[in-house]
Design a protein around this motif. Structure first.
Motif, PDB file in Angstrom:
ATOM      1  N   ALA A  62       0.832  -1.203   0.000  1.00  0.00           N
ATOM      2  CA  ALA A  62       0.000   0.000   0.000  1.00  0.00           C
ATOM      3  C   ALA A  62       0.867   1.254   0.000  1.00  0.00           C
ATOM      4  N   LYS A  77      -5.005   6.046  -2.836  1.00  0.00           N
ATOM      5  CA  LYS A  77      -6.280   5.335  -2.904  1.00  0.00           C
ATOM      6  C   LYS A  77      -6.236   4.052  -2.077  1.00  0.00           C
ATOM      7  N   GLY A  79      -6.762   0.135  -1.410  1.00  0.00           N
ATOM      8  CA  GLY A  79      -6.613  -1.113  -2.150  1.00  0.00           C
ATOM      9  C   GLY A  79      -7.008  -2.274  -1.246  1.00  0.00           C
ATOM     10  N   GLY A 113      -6.213  -3.226 -12.230  1.00  0.00           N
ATOM     11  CA  GLY A 113      -5.884  -2.984 -10.835  1.00  0.00           C
ATOM     12  C   GLY A 113      -5.382  -4.184 -10.065  1.00  0.00           C
ATOM     13  N   GLN A 139      -6.513  -2.835  -6.591  1.00  0.00           N
ATOM     14  CA  GLN A 139      -6.818  -1.423  -6.360  1.00  0.00           C
ATOM     15  C   GLN A 139      -7.745  -0.943  -7.470  1.00  0.00           C
ATOM     16  N   VAL A 143     -13.063   3.102  -5.673  1.00  0.00           N
ATOM     17  CA  VAL A 143     -13.325   2.179  -4.581  1.00  0.00           C
ATOM     18  C   VAL A 143     -14.773   2.245  -4.105  1.00  0.00           C
TER      19      VAL A 143
END
Length: 153
Positions: A62, A77, A79, A113, A139, A143
């Motif tokens: 991350a 963002k 994940g 992603g 990711q 989201v």
């Protein structure tokens, strides 16, 4: 290289940020550090269970995604950890007083992603490869939309 604070890179808050800092990063790799002490979340009398290593790896991944986002001028963002293949730890726990270096190297990143990282944890002044795994992550672009209806686009 002067690295951003780990809390700028990982979309967690408070004690849920398990890593202490990022040591280095580039387009494919990242190395983070965590010190094991009595106040560490999930610490017991002997230290932190080695099973927590998978979360250290996931947070380092991350942090890598967050570092790349900041390099591009984008926001960090959320994940998801999808799983791991063959997580192996050489001891039942990471001892109190240990300093761990968590290494992640991206081996796959698809347009949708999905990603895969080779990960390992070394103990500073101790054994290399104290734990290792291949970790898969996801990711999504959006989201909130993904959580609402499962669409990845």
């Amino acid at each position: 290289m002067n690295m951003p604070d780990i809390r700028q890179l990982v979309p967690h808050s408070g004690q849920m940020v398990l890593l202490d800092r990022v040591l280095e990063a580039d387009a494919e790799r990242l190395c983070a550090e965590v010190r094991i002490h009595e106040a560490s979340i999930l610490a017991g009398a002997d230290g932190v269970g080695a099973w927590v290593g998978i979360e250290y790896m996931a947070q380092a991944i991350a942090a890598h995604a967050g570092w790349l986002a900041l390099q591009r001028g984008e926001e960090v963002k959320v994940g998801f950890l999808l799983g791991s293949r063959k997580y192996e730890a050489n001891a039942a726990s990471f001892a109190l007083g240990s300093v761990l270096q968590v290494h992640v190297r991206r081996v796959l990143l698809s347009d949708n992603g999905l990603g895969a990282f080779e990960c390992r944890i070394d103990i500073v002044g101790g054994p290399a490869n104290a734990a290792a795994a291949t970790v898969t992550v996801f990711q999504p672009d959006n989201v909130n939309q993904f959580l609402k209806d499962g669409n990845v686009g």
